[in-house]
Scaffold this motif. Sequence first.
Motif, mmCIF file in Angstrom:
data_model
loop_
_atom_site.group_PDB
_atom_site.id
_atom_site.type_symbol
_atom_site.label_atom_id
_atom_site.label_comp_id
_atom_site.label_asym_id
_atom_site.label_seq_id
_atom_site.Cartn_x
_atom_site.Cartn_y
_atom_site.Cartn_z
ATOM 1 N N GLU A 132 0.973 -1.285 0.013
ATOM 2 C CA GLU A 132 -0.057 0.000 0.158
ATOM 3 C C GLU A 132 0.763 1.111 0.024
ATOM 4 O O GLU A 132 0.510 2.289 -0.807
ATOM 5 C CB GLU A 132 -0.892 -0.038 1.150
ATOM 6 N N ASP A 191 2.356 1.701 -3.481
ATOM 7 C CA ASP A 191 1.450 2.142 -4.420
ATOM 8 C C ASP A 191 1.324 3.728 -4.563
ATOM 9 O O ASP A 191 1.114 4.383 -5.459
ATOM 10 C CB ASP A 191 -0.013 1.380 -4.392
ATOM 11 N N PHE A 192 1.338 4.119 -3.299
ATOM 12 C CA PHE A 192 1.041 5.557 -2.897
ATOM 13 C C PHE A 192 2.155 6.289 -3.291
ATOM 14 O O PHE A 192 2.251 7.365 -3.837
ATOM 15 C CB PHE A 192 0.668 5.868 -1.472
ATOM 16 N N ALA A 203 2.514 6.616 -6.724
ATOM 17 C CA ALA A 203 1.422 7.797 -7.539
ATOM 18 C C ALA A 203 2.013 9.140 -7.230
ATOM 19 O O ALA A 203 1.838 9.963 -7.943
ATOM 20 C CB ALA A 203 0.207 7.589 -6.676
ATOM 21 N N VAL A 215 -4.054 12.664 -5.784
ATOM 22 C CA VAL A 215 -3.777 11.232 -5.362
ATOM 23 C C VAL A 215 -4.603 10.867 -4.223
ATOM 24 O O VAL A 215 -4.698 11.709 -3.259
ATOM 25 C CB VAL A 215 -2.233 11.079 -4.863
ATOM 26 N N ARG A 216 -5.351 9.635 -4.557
ATOM 27 C CA ARG A 216 -6.392 9.335 -3.372
ATOM 28 C C ARG A 216 -6.323 7.774 -3.036
ATOM 29 O O ARG A 216 -5.793 7.119 -3.867
ATOM 30 C CB ARG A 216 -7.816 9.901 -3.537
ATOM 31 N N GLN A 217 -6.685 7.370 -1.919
ATOM 32 C CA GLN A 217 -6.731 5.947 -1.643
ATOM 33 C C GLN A 217 -8.214 5.637 -1.195
ATOM 34 O O GLN A 217 -8.888 6.388 -0.587
ATOM 35 C CB GLN A 217 -5.677 5.529 -0.469
ATOM 36 N N THR A 232 -4.913 2.703 -4.629
ATOM 37 C CA THR A 232 -4.525 4.200 -4.763
ATOM 38 C C THR A 232 -4.777 4.520 -6.384
ATOM 39 O O THR A 232 -4.782 3.654 -7.140
ATOM 40 C CB THR A 232 -2.882 4.181 -4.747
ATOM 41 N N SER A 253 -4.552 7.799 -8.959
ATOM 42 C CA SER A 253 -3.910 9.210 -9.180
ATOM 43 C C SER A 253 -4.168 9.492 -10.688
ATOM 44 O O SER A 253 -4.371 8.768 -11.447
ATOM 45 C CB SER A 253 -2.595 9.013 -8.844
#
Length: 418
Positions: A231, A234-235, A238, A248-250, A260, A262
Motif C-alpha cells: 500500500e 502504491d502511494f 502515485a 492522489v487518493r486512496q 491508490t 492518481s
Amino acid sequence: MGKVTVKGLGKAYKSYNGRWARLAEWLIPFAKPRHQLHWVLQGIDFELEAGEAVGIVGINGAGKSTLLKLIAGTTQCTVGTIDIRGRVAALLELGMGFHPDFTGRQNAIMAGQLQGLRGDEIASLMPAIEAFAEIGEYIDQPVRTYSSGMQMRLAFSVATASRPDVLIVDEALSVGDAYFQHKSFERIREFRRSGTTLLIVSHDRYAIQTICDRAILLNRGRLEMQGDPVEVMDFYNAMLAEREQQTVRQERLEDGRLRTISGTGEASIVSVNLLDDEGKKLDVIEVGAYATLEIRVAINVAIPRLVMGYMIKDKLGQSIFGINTHRLEMPQTDLVADEELVYRCRFPVNLGKGSYSVAISLSRLDSHLDTNYEWRDYSVIFHVINTQHPDFVGCAFLDAEMAVERSYGYARKIEVTA
C-alpha cells in the motif's frame, strides 16, 4: 534483540546569509541569531520491534539518508530522542569510513573496531569477510584502487560479518552487480530469520515488498504514511507521477486492501472487468484458460495522445506481466471530449495458483510518470486455480513437455514422454 524507538525526531541545519554573518555570530554569542534553521526532518515518530524489517522510501531530498545517519549515530539530532537496544551495524554512504590509502584488510580491521569488535574477534572473522567479499588479492591493495562495486562488497561484508541486533542499510547495495545483490539480500534474509531488526532504504519496490514487514514513506522531511509495504509503495509511485492539478487518493476495498488512484483526470477509467469467452465476469479462473481484460475509458477533455497499459501483480505486489499500447504501437491520437474507448485484451492465464490483481494506467507516453491521466491499482482482483494440470510450483505455467530416456547397455533403449 534489537529494538528502535524514535520520538519527535527532527534535524535542522543552520543557514547563513554569508560567511561574515557566521563569524559575527561566533564573536558575539549573546546577540540575536544571524542564521535561519533549515529543517530536513521534523516530527518523526515510529518504533521497530525486535526482529521487524522496515523499509523507508521517498523521493530524493525527503530525508531518508539523514534519518538513517541519525539512527546510526553518525549525525546528532536537533530535537527528539532515539532509543536503540542492541548492537548496530550500518551500511550508509558507499565507502563511508574507509581510508583510501589503507588496504582493504586494514580498513576492515578499523571498521570492525568501530563496531565494537575486539581484535581477536576481527581476526577470526577475517577469512569469512574475504570469502564473502570475493575481491581476491585486492584485499591487500589500497582502497583507492577499488571500483565502487568492490568498495560495496567489502563494506557489506564487514558490516555483516557478525550478525548485529540492528542492521541499517542505505542505497549503497544498488551499485553492486546482480550476483552480489542477490547474495547480499540472501544474507539479510538469513539475519531476519535469526531475529535481526532491519531498517533499509531502497527504491527497489520488490526488495521492500519481499523483505519488509512495514514501510515508511517520507515526504519533505515528514512522515507521510506508514503501513503495509504494498500500500505504501502504491502511494509512493502515485506521488512520483504527481503533476500540477493531479490528485492522489486512496480508498479501502471490501477485502481490506487499500487502492491508490492518481491522475490529472483528462482521461478516466470507467470500468474494468475480466471476462471469459462468453462475456461472463470472472473471479476465479483455471490455469491455462483464456480471459479477456475489458477496460472502458472516458475522454473528459481533448488530449493529443493516449496510451493504455495494464500490469498483472501477485499478492505480494510483484509485477508478473505488463504491456501497453505504446509498446504495441497502438496509441490513440487526437481524442476529443466525450469520446469513449473500449480496450479488450485477450490472453491465456498461464499463471500459478494464487491471488492476482490488475493495475491500469492511462498516460501520454510509455510511462505513467509522463502525463499520468489516471493510474488505478487493484482494478480487478482474480484467483487462479489448478484442477486440470499437474500440480506445479511457481508463478508461471509453462506447460513443459518432458522426455525420459533409459538405456540398458548398448542394446536397448526405452523412451518415455509426458
